[in-house]
Design an enzyme around this catalytic site. Structure first.
Site, PDB file in Angstrom:
ATOM      1  N   HIS A 161      -6.503  -9.001  -4.077  1.00 33.74           N
ATOM      2  CA  HIS A 161      -6.448  -7.606  -4.534  1.00 33.74           C
ATOM      3  C   HIS A 161      -5.402  -6.811  -3.763  1.00 33.74           C
ATOM      4  O   HIS A 161      -4.845  -5.841  -4.274  1.00 33.74           O
ATOM      5  CB  HIS A 161      -7.832  -6.933  -4.478  1.00 33.74           C
ATOM      6  CG  HIS A 161      -8.251  -6.455  -3.125  1.00 33.74           C
ATOM      7  ND1 HIS A 161      -8.879  -7.247  -2.213  1.00 33.74           N
ATOM      8  CD2 HIS A 161      -8.150  -5.232  -2.531  1.00 33.74           C
ATOM      9  CE1 HIS A 161      -9.148  -6.549  -1.111  1.00 33.74           C
ATOM     10  NE2 HIS A 161      -8.712  -5.318  -1.295  1.00 33.74           N
ATOM     11  N   LYS A 169      -8.127  -4.392  -7.171  1.00 29.52           N
ATOM     12  CA  LYS A 169      -9.376  -5.036  -7.627  1.00 29.52           C
ATOM     13  C   LYS A 169      -9.460  -5.086  -9.147  1.00 29.52           C
ATOM     14  O   LYS A 169     -10.241  -5.863  -9.702  1.00 29.52           O
ATOM     15  CB  LYS A 169     -10.592  -4.298  -7.062  1.00 29.52           C
ATOM     16  CG  LYS A 169     -10.811  -4.594  -5.586  1.00 29.52           C
ATOM     17  CD  LYS A 169     -12.063  -3.935  -5.076  1.00 29.52           C
ATOM     18  CE  LYS A 169     -12.296  -4.258  -3.613  1.00 29.52           C
ATOM     19  NZ  LYS A 169     -13.397  -3.461  -3.059  1.00 29.52           N
ATOM     20  N   ASP A 196     -11.613   2.985   5.801  1.00 30.73           N
ATOM     21  CA  ASP A 196     -12.248   2.177   4.745  1.00 30.73           C
ATOM     22  C   ASP A 196     -13.494   1.462   5.284  1.00 30.73           C
ATOM     23  O   ASP A 196     -14.559   1.486   4.659  1.00 30.73           O
ATOM     24  CB  ASP A 196     -11.213   1.155   4.230  1.00 30.73           C
ATOM     25  CG  ASP A 196     -11.686   0.430   2.981  1.00 30.73           C
ATOM     26  OD1 ASP A 196     -12.509   0.977   2.230  1.00 30.73           O
ATOM     27  OD2 ASP A 196     -11.208  -0.705   2.761  1.00 30.73           O
ATOM     28  N   HIS A 245      -3.977  -2.915   3.931  1.00 32.81           N
ATOM     29  CA  HIS A 245      -5.177  -2.318   4.512  1.00 32.81           C
ATOM     30  C   HIS A 245      -6.168  -3.350   5.042  1.00 32.81           C
ATOM     31  O   HIS A 245      -7.122  -3.001   5.721  1.00 32.81           O
ATOM     32  CB  HIS A 245      -5.867  -1.344   3.541  1.00 32.81           C
ATOM     33  CG  HIS A 245      -6.524  -1.980   2.365  1.00 32.81           C
ATOM     34  ND1 HIS A 245      -5.820  -2.428   1.271  1.00 32.81           N
ATOM     35  CD2 HIS A 245      -7.824  -2.235   2.090  1.00 32.81           C
ATOM     36  CE1 HIS A 245      -6.657  -2.924   0.383  1.00 32.81           C
ATOM     37  NE2 HIS A 245      -7.892  -2.821   0.855  1.00 32.81           N
ATOM     38  N   HIS A 246      -5.939  -4.652   4.766  1.00 33.78           N
ATOM     39  CA  HIS A 246      -6.789  -5.685   5.365  1.00 33.78           C
ATOM     40  C   HIS A 246      -6.070  -6.483   6.450  1.00 33.78           C
ATOM     41  O   HIS A 246      -6.603  -7.482   6.934  1.00 33.78           O
ATOM     42  CB  HIS A 246      -7.331  -6.635   4.288  1.00 33.78           C
ATOM     43  CG  HIS A 246      -8.387  -5.996   3.426  1.00 33.78           C
ATOM     44  ND1 HIS A 246      -9.648  -5.698   3.892  1.00 33.78           N
ATOM     45  CD2 HIS A 246      -8.352  -5.575   2.138  1.00 33.78           C
ATOM     46  CE1 HIS A 246     -10.356  -5.118   2.921  1.00 33.78           C
ATOM     47  NE2 HIS A 246      -9.583  -5.031   1.845  1.00 33.78           N
ATOM     48  N   HIS A 274      -6.103   2.317  -2.216  1.00 30.54           N
ATOM     49  CA  HIS A 274      -6.028   1.083  -1.406  1.00 30.54           C
ATOM     50  C   HIS A 274      -6.593  -0.141  -2.133  1.00 30.54           C
ATOM     51  O   HIS A 274      -6.119  -1.242  -1.947  1.00 30.54           O
ATOM     52  CB  HIS A 274      -6.729   1.276  -0.048  1.00 30.54           C
ATOM     53  CG  HIS A 274      -8.191   1.552  -0.126  1.00 30.54           C
ATOM     54  ND1 HIS A 274      -8.685   2.805  -0.366  1.00 30.54           N
ATOM     55  CD2 HIS A 274      -9.277   0.740  -0.005  1.00 30.54           C
ATOM     56  CE1 HIS A 274     -10.014   2.752  -0.377  1.00 30.54           C
ATOM     57  NE2 HIS A 274     -10.403   1.508  -0.174  1.00 30.54           N
ATOM     58  N   ASP A 275      -7.631   0.054  -2.937  1.00 25.13           N
ATOM     59  CA  ASP A 275      -8.272  -1.111  -3.558  1.00 25.13           C
ATOM     60  C   ASP A 275      -7.999  -1.234  -5.053  1.00 25.13           C
ATOM     61  O   ASP A 275      -8.743  -1.922  -5.754  1.00 25.13           O
ATOM     62  CB  ASP A 275      -9.799  -1.024  -3.357  1.00 25.13           C
ATOM     63  CG  ASP A 275     -10.232  -1.721  -2.084  1.00 25.13           C
ATOM     64  OD1 ASP A 275      -9.440  -2.530  -1.555  1.00 25.13           O
ATOM     65  OD2 ASP A 275     -11.356  -1.442  -1.624  1.00 25.13           O
TER      66      ASP A 275
HETATM   67 FE   LIG Z   1      -9.677  -3.726   0.065  1.00 27.77          FE
HETATM   68 FE   LIG Z   2     -12.351   0.525  -0.016  1.00 28.93          FE
END
Ligand SMILES: [Fe+2]
Ligand SMILES: [Fe+2]
Length: 369
Positions: free
Chosen positions: A257, A232, A312, A283-284, A228-229
Site C-alpha cells: 500500500h 490501501k 499514525d 510512513h512505514h 498516508h494510507d
Molecule cells: Fe500505512
Molecule cells: Fe493510518
C-alpha cells in the site's frame, strides 16, 4: 515654511509611507497579514487612532481586521458602517452625536470615546459593495476631503486583496475537502474508520509546530498526512480485512500500500501531491532502517513521513478498533520511549512529550462516527 512647500513636504511623507507599506504588503502571503498592514497604512496616512475593515457575511457585517478590538459583528444595515455599506457611499461623521446612524452603545460597552468617524465602501470587481473601511478619531482636527481620498485609495487596494483572498480560500477549502475525501476512500475499505485520517493530519500539525517548522509546512503536513494510507485502495479486501493474522504472502501484499499510494500521488507535479506521495511512500519506514518498503534510515526518511509515522501509530493505538480496545495514553508513551531511535525519530518523540497534552483533545474533537 510657505504653505505650498509644507504641503509638498507632507505629500512626500505620505508617498514615502505608502511606498514603505506597499513593499511590506508585497512581501506578505497571508491575506489577513496583508489586510492588517493596509489598516496600519490607512492609520498612518490619515493620522487617526484606529482603522477597521468590515466585510459582509450573510446578514451581518464583521470586522476582518481591526485595531485594538476583538472581532465585532453588527447587523448588515446598522451603525455608520452599515449605512455606508447599504448606500454604497462614504460617510463623514465629525460629530457622531449628531449623526443619525451612530450607535453609542459600542462606546458604552468598550469605554472608548468616538470623536469622529470616516467610513467608505469597499467595492468588488462586479461593482457591488463587499465591505466598509472605517477610520476613527483623527488625532488632530477633523476628517476632511484629503482623508476621504486617501481612505478610498486604501479601500480600493484592500478590495482587490479581499477578493483574491476569498477566491484563494474557496480553492483551498475545496482542495482540503478533496484531499480528505481521497484519504477517507483509502480508509473506508479497511478497518481504520471514521476520522482516523483527519486526526492523523491534526496530530502531525501539532508535532510539526512543536518542532518549529515554518507555518506553511505545518499547514502542508496537516493537509497531506491524511493521504498516508490511500494506497490501501489497491490492496485486496481479503487481505485488508482479513480476520486472521496475515500469512507472509498476505503481509507482503499489505506492505505494497505504501508504493501504490506513492505511485498514484506522484503522477501529479503539484507540490501538495508530491509531498503526499512522500508521506504515503515512507510512513512505514523506521529510523533504524528496519521498516518498509525501502529500509531507509535516519534522515534518509523525509521529515514529514517521520512525523506521520508517530502520529499514525499513536492514533491507531489509542482508539478502539473492532478487533482491539484502545490503549491508555501512558502505554503508548512507554512504547514511544522504547522505540525512540528504533522505530521513531528521537526528535519527533521528544516533540511528542513536549506537546502530548494536546493529543487527547484531537481524539475528543474528531471522534469516530
Ligand atoms: Fe500505512
Ligand atoms: Fe493510518
Amino acid at each position: 515654511m510657505p504653505e505650498g512647500a509644507e504641503g509638498e513636504a507632507r505629500d512626500g511623507e505620505l508617498l514615502h509611507l505608502v511606498l514603505d507599506y506597499v513593499g511590506k504588503i508585497a512581501g506578505e502571503r497571508g491575506a489577513d497579514a496583508q489586510l492588517l498592514l493596509m489598516a496600519d497604512m490607512a492609520r498612518g496616512l490619515l493620522a487617526c487612532d484606529r482603522c477597521s475593515l468590515w466585510i459582509a457575511d450573510g446578514d451581518e457585517l464583521r470586522t476582518r481586521v481591526a485595531h485594538d478590538v476583538d472581532e465585532l459583528r453588527i447587523p448588515l444595515r446598522s451603525g455608520v458602517a452599515g449605512k455606508c455599506f447599504e448606500r454604497g457611499k462614504p460617510i463623514v461623521a465629525n460629530d457622531p452625536a449628531a449623526c443619525p446612524w451612530f450607535n453609542p452603545e459600542v462606546d458604552r460597552k468598550t469605554g472608548y470615546e468616538t470623536r469622529n468617524i470616516l467610513a467608505v465602501p469597499i467595492f468588488g470587481s462586479a461593482g457591488n459593495a463587499i465591505g466598509v473601511y472605517q477610520a476613527i478619531n483623527k488625532r488632530e482636527g477633523e476628517f476632511g476631503g484629503h482623508d476621504l481620498r486617501l481612505l478610498m485609495m486604501v479601500a480600493a487596494y484592500s478590495g482587490k486583496s479581499l477578493e483574491n483572498a476569498r477566491l484563494l480560500e474557496e480553492v483551498e477549502q475545496t482542495q482540503n475537502e478533496l484531499v480528505h475525501l481521497l484519504g477517507e476512500a483509502g480508509e473506508v475499505r479497511s478497518r481504520e474508520t471514521g476520522n482516523h485520517v483527519k486526526r492523523v493530519g491534526e496530530l502531525c500539525y501539532i508535532l510539526a509546530r512543536e518542532m518549529g517548522l515554518p507555518p506553511r509546512d505545518c499547514d502542508l503536513i496537516r493537509l497531506t498526512a491524511p493521504l498516508h494510507d490511500m494506497g490501501k485502495l489497491g490492496v485486496r479486501d481479503t487481505v485488508l480485512n482479513s480476520p486472521n493474522p496475515l500469512s507472509p504472502e498476505e503481509y507482503e501484499e499489505m506492505k505494497l500500500h505504501t508504493q501504490i499510494g506513492e505511485r498514484f500521488l506522484a503522477r501529479s507535479d503539484r507540490r501538495v501531491l508530491r509531498v503526499a506521495a512522500q508521506i504515503a511512500g515512507c510512513h512505514h519506514e523506521k529510523w533504524d532502517g528496519s521498516g518498509y518498503p525501502n529500509g531507509l534510515s535516519g534522515e534518509e526518511i523525509p521529515l514529514f513521513a517521520r512525523i506521520c509515522a508517530l502520529a499514525d501509530v499513536y492514533d491507531a493505538l489509542v482508539n478502539d478498533r473492532c478487533y482491539k480496545k484502545g490503549w491508555p495514553q501512558e502505554r503508548v508513551e512507554a512504547l514511544f520511549r522504547a522505540e525512540s531511535g528504533r522505530h521513531f525519530d528521537p526528535k519527533v518523540v521528544e516533540a511528542y512529550f513536549r506537546c502530548k497534552e494536546e493529543f487527547p483533545r484531537v481524539s475528543r474533537e474528531l471522534l469516530d462516527g
